[in-house]
Scaffold this motif. Sequence first.
Motif, PDB file in Angstrom:
ATOM      1  N   SER A 336      39.414  54.375  30.911  1.00 37.22           N
ATOM      2  CA  SER A 336      40.963  54.281  30.957  1.00 37.22           C
ATOM      3  C   SER A 336      41.403  53.475  32.047  1.00 37.22           C
ATOM      4  CB  SER A 336      41.614  55.645  31.134  1.00 37.22           C
ATOM      5  OG  SER A 336      41.270  57.421  30.322  1.00 37.22           O
ATOM      6  N   GLU A 337      40.638  53.707  33.232  1.00 35.43           N
ATOM      7  CA  GLU A 337      40.792  52.673  34.275  1.00 35.43           C
ATOM      8  C   GLU A 337      40.603  51.273  34.300  1.00 35.43           C
ATOM      9  OE1 GLU A 337      39.831  54.215  38.006  1.00 35.43           O
ATOM     10  OE2 GLU A 337      40.974  56.417  38.294  1.00 35.43           O
ATOM     11  N   LEU A 338      39.804  51.121  33.657  1.00 37.99           N
ATOM     12  CA  LEU A 338      39.046  49.770  33.379  1.00 37.99           C
ATOM     13  C   LEU A 338      40.030  48.862  32.789  1.00 37.99           C
ATOM     14  CD1 LEU A 338      36.155  48.013  33.453  1.00 37.99           C
ATOM     15  CD2 LEU A 338      36.482  49.156  30.944  1.00 37.99           C
ATOM     16  N   ARG A 339      40.620  49.149  31.355  1.00 33.94           N
ATOM     17  CA  ARG A 339      41.302  48.620  30.620  1.00 33.94           C
ATOM     18  C   ARG A 339      42.787  47.794  31.423  1.00 33.94           C
ATOM     19  NH1 ARG A 339      42.228  46.810  25.776  1.00 33.94           N
ATOM     20  NH2 ARG A 339      40.557  48.496  24.748  1.00 33.94           N
ATOM     21  N   VAL A 340      42.857  48.028  32.622  1.00 31.29           N
ATOM     22  CA  VAL A 340      43.958  48.626  33.509  1.00 31.29           C
ATOM     23  C   VAL A 340      43.619  47.830  34.274  1.00 31.29           C
ATOM     24  CG1 VAL A 340      46.267  50.252  34.816  1.00 31.29           C
ATOM     25  CG2 VAL A 340      45.370  50.904  33.142  1.00 31.29           C
ATOM     26  N   ALA A 341      42.746  47.993  35.272  1.00 28.61           N
ATOM     27  CA  ALA A 341      42.406  46.963  36.111  1.00 28.61           C
ATOM     28  C   ALA A 341      42.346  45.294  36.127  1.00 28.61           C
ATOM     29  CB  ALA A 341      41.071  47.682  37.163  1.00 28.61           C
ATOM     30  N   PHE A 342      42.191  45.529  35.090  1.00 31.77           N
ATOM     31  CA  PHE A 342      41.491  44.366  34.327  1.00 31.77           C
ATOM     32  C   PHE A 342      42.522  43.300  33.646  1.00 31.77           C
ATOM     33  CE2 PHE A 342      39.963  40.991  29.803  1.00 31.77           C
ATOM     34  CZ  PHE A 342      38.991  40.015  30.825  1.00 31.77           C
ATOM     35  N   SER A 343      43.605  44.406  33.427  1.00 29.14           N
ATOM     36  CA  SER A 343      44.498  43.093  32.786  1.00 29.14           C
ATOM     37  C   SER A 343      45.339  42.931  34.323  1.00 29.14           C
ATOM     38  CB  SER A 343      46.230  44.579  32.362  1.00 29.14           C
ATOM     39  OG  SER A 343      45.063  44.373  31.073  1.00 29.14           O
ATOM     40  N   THR A 347      46.504  38.390  35.190  1.00 31.38           N
ATOM     41  CA  THR A 347      47.836  38.267  35.809  1.00 31.38           C
ATOM     42  C   THR A 347      47.249  38.240  36.934  1.00 31.38           C
ATOM     43  OG1 THR A 347      48.847  40.958  34.630  1.00 31.38           O
ATOM     44  CG2 THR A 347      50.119  39.398  36.519  1.00 31.38           C
ATOM     45  N   ALA A 348      46.439  38.104  38.588  1.00 32.14           N
ATOM     46  CA  ALA A 348      46.199  37.654  38.811  1.00 32.14           C
ATOM     47  C   ALA A 348      46.115  36.222  39.323  1.00 32.14           C
ATOM     48  CB  ALA A 348      45.552  38.286  40.147  1.00 32.14           C
ATOM     49  N   GLU A 349      44.587  35.900  38.059  1.00 33.18           N
ATOM     50  CA  GLU A 349      44.206  35.075  37.786  1.00 33.18           C
ATOM     51  C   GLU A 349      45.319  34.050  37.695  1.00 33.18           C
ATOM     52  OE1 GLU A 349      40.656  33.089  35.765  1.00 33.18           O
ATOM     53  OE2 GLU A 349      41.091  35.054  35.164  1.00 33.18           O
ATOM     54  N   GLU A 350      46.284  33.581  36.550  1.00 30.98           N
ATOM     55  CA  GLU A 350      47.776  33.337  35.867  1.00 30.98           C
ATOM     56  C   GLU A 350      48.705  33.318  37.114  1.00 30.98           C
ATOM     57  OE1 GLU A 350      48.909  35.686  32.878  1.00 30.98           O
ATOM     58  OE2 GLU A 350      46.866  35.400  31.391  1.00 30.98           O
ATOM     59  N   ALA A 351      48.262  34.226  38.407  1.00 39.60           N
ATOM     60  CA  ALA A 351      49.357  33.927  38.939  1.00 39.60           C
ATOM     61  C   ALA A 351      48.646  32.708  40.542  1.00 39.60           C
ATOM     62  CB  ALA A 351      49.710  34.579  39.526  1.00 39.60           C
ATOM     63  N   ARG A 352      47.231  32.760  39.715  1.00 49.65           N
ATOM     64  CA  ARG A 352      46.961  31.590  41.080  1.00 49.65           C
ATOM     65  C   ARG A 352      46.631  30.385  41.244  1.00 49.65           C
ATOM     66  NH1 ARG A 352      40.210  31.501  41.995  1.00 49.65           N
ATOM     67  NH2 ARG A 352      40.329  31.259  39.869  1.00 49.65           N
ATOM     68  N   GLU A 353      46.669  30.289  39.520  1.00 50.07           N
ATOM     69  CA  GLU A 353      46.775  29.112  37.922  1.00 50.07           C
ATOM     70  C   GLU A 353      47.992  28.716  39.110  1.00 50.07           C
ATOM     71  OE1 GLU A 353      43.977  27.905  36.306  1.00 50.07           O
ATOM     72  OE2 GLU A 353      42.993  28.635  37.534  1.00 50.07           O
ATOM     73  N   ASN A 354      49.715  29.177  38.712  1.00 49.53           N
ATOM     74  CA  ASN A 354      50.091  28.692  38.535  1.00 49.53           C
ATOM     75  C   ASN A 354      50.767  28.161  40.385  1.00 49.53           C
ATOM     76  OD1 ASN A 354      50.825  28.717  35.693  1.00 49.53           O
ATOM     77  ND2 ASN A 354      51.967  31.051  36.497  1.00 49.53           N
ATOM     78  N   GLN A 355      50.025  28.957  40.937  1.00 46.78           N
ATOM     79  CA  GLN A 355      50.057  28.644  42.897  1.00 46.78           C
ATOM     80  C   GLN A 355      49.644  27.610  43.035  1.00 46.78           C
ATOM     81  OE1 GLN A 355      49.763  31.714  44.542  1.00 46.78           O
ATOM     82  NE2 GLN A 355      52.229  33.197  43.544  1.00 46.78           N
ATOM     83  N   LYS A 356      48.373  27.322  42.217  1.00 43.36           N
ATOM     84  CA  LYS A 356      46.987  26.247  42.692  1.00 43.36           C
ATOM     85  C   LYS A 356      46.690  26.635  44.217  1.00 43.36           C
ATOM     86  CE  LYS A 356      47.762  24.156  38.863  1.00 43.36           C
ATOM     87  NZ  LYS A 356      46.370  24.112  38.097  1.00 43.36           N
TER      88      LYS A 356
END
Length: 392
Positions: A336-343, A347-356
């Motif tokens: 159950s935690e796997l899907r949450v942790a991957f999500s 989200t964190a990766e997208e934030a990094r891409e936006n902040q560069k």
Amino acid sequence: MLISACLIAFNIWWYRYDTRPVADNQSIDAMLSRGQYAQAEAALHDRLRRSPHDGESRMLLARTLGAQDDLRGCALQLHMVPFWWPTKAEAVFREGQAHLMADRAKDAEACWLAAIKDDPLHPSPADILQMASQQLLELYATENRWDDAAQILWQTYERASPADRLSILGMRVRSELERLAPVATIRQLERYVAADPTDWQAFRALAQAERALGRREDASRDFQAGLAGCPDDPRFWRDYLGMLYDLGNQNAWKSLLARVPPCAESEPEIWRFRGLLKEQTGDWAGAAEDYRMALTRHPYVMASHYRLAMVEERLGHRDLAVAHRKQADRLREARSELRVAFSELITAEEARENQKASNPDLTTSMRRLASVCESLGWARLAEAWYKLADAG
């Protein structure tokens, strides 16, 4: 005298025919660009009659035949490119594409596996390695062969640059969370089986899709065909037994379970099924032994821990029952935690891409995901996530 004169005349004619100028590959390529396929094919046959090991002409002929929808001929010409030709790796990759376009998935897989094979004497270019790996992953996704896909992903990971490793590990986790819908793959699988009735992996995938779509008779027929044609593959026994058990067809299930050959005993589910059968007869000690055999082969299967806990309880082994029940609960929670942790990671990766810029949340997400993978028994994947987190 007349015969001699005729022979001399024939030889003169043959010499002039055999030494007449033929179009070069550049001219033939121009014919292809103009759609003059018949002229190009004739010119290429002339060139290859004189130089049968000319790899460039072979590949041009393959392109000509492919443009005329002769996919088998196209694949044959690509196969005939000499192993020492500089672009042999590309020829092997294109041969696989031609086979897949002809719905011969097994032959395509063999080509792409050859293209990514680690051969120090004839290494494949990086772009061919990447494209062949991607084609294999798509094929394995269609055929629901996620264990095989994982092997390709790890090979790709080992060759990848540090910048690409995050996305590859993400694909590895995604392969555990997402599956192609059977309704989207069944027509393609039917074509694979029709084109090559000895493609047993396509047969198995087709049977799984038919089972998921409620086509039980078709699934049973295809599972039986697979067992007859490929009796040494444990996955056929596992999947067919699973279908019969889930459908409640106890007589057929017991009959098939009694026929399982020793070569299929490496599959943990076979032992779990044997344990279930012994539970039905009240052989609790025998069932416990079978569940232990299943866990020896795969220690992180929730169902096996749960069944073993139930049996140990009946045998009066309360401490063992508690331990296995806790492990089953931990595996259920980790799933159950796997899907949450991957999500959270996405989200964190997208934030990094936006902040560069570097994002501490991404490192934290990697560590959490690594911990979940560790709980599920995916040691290699957990180690890779921890290393990526440590690298920042």
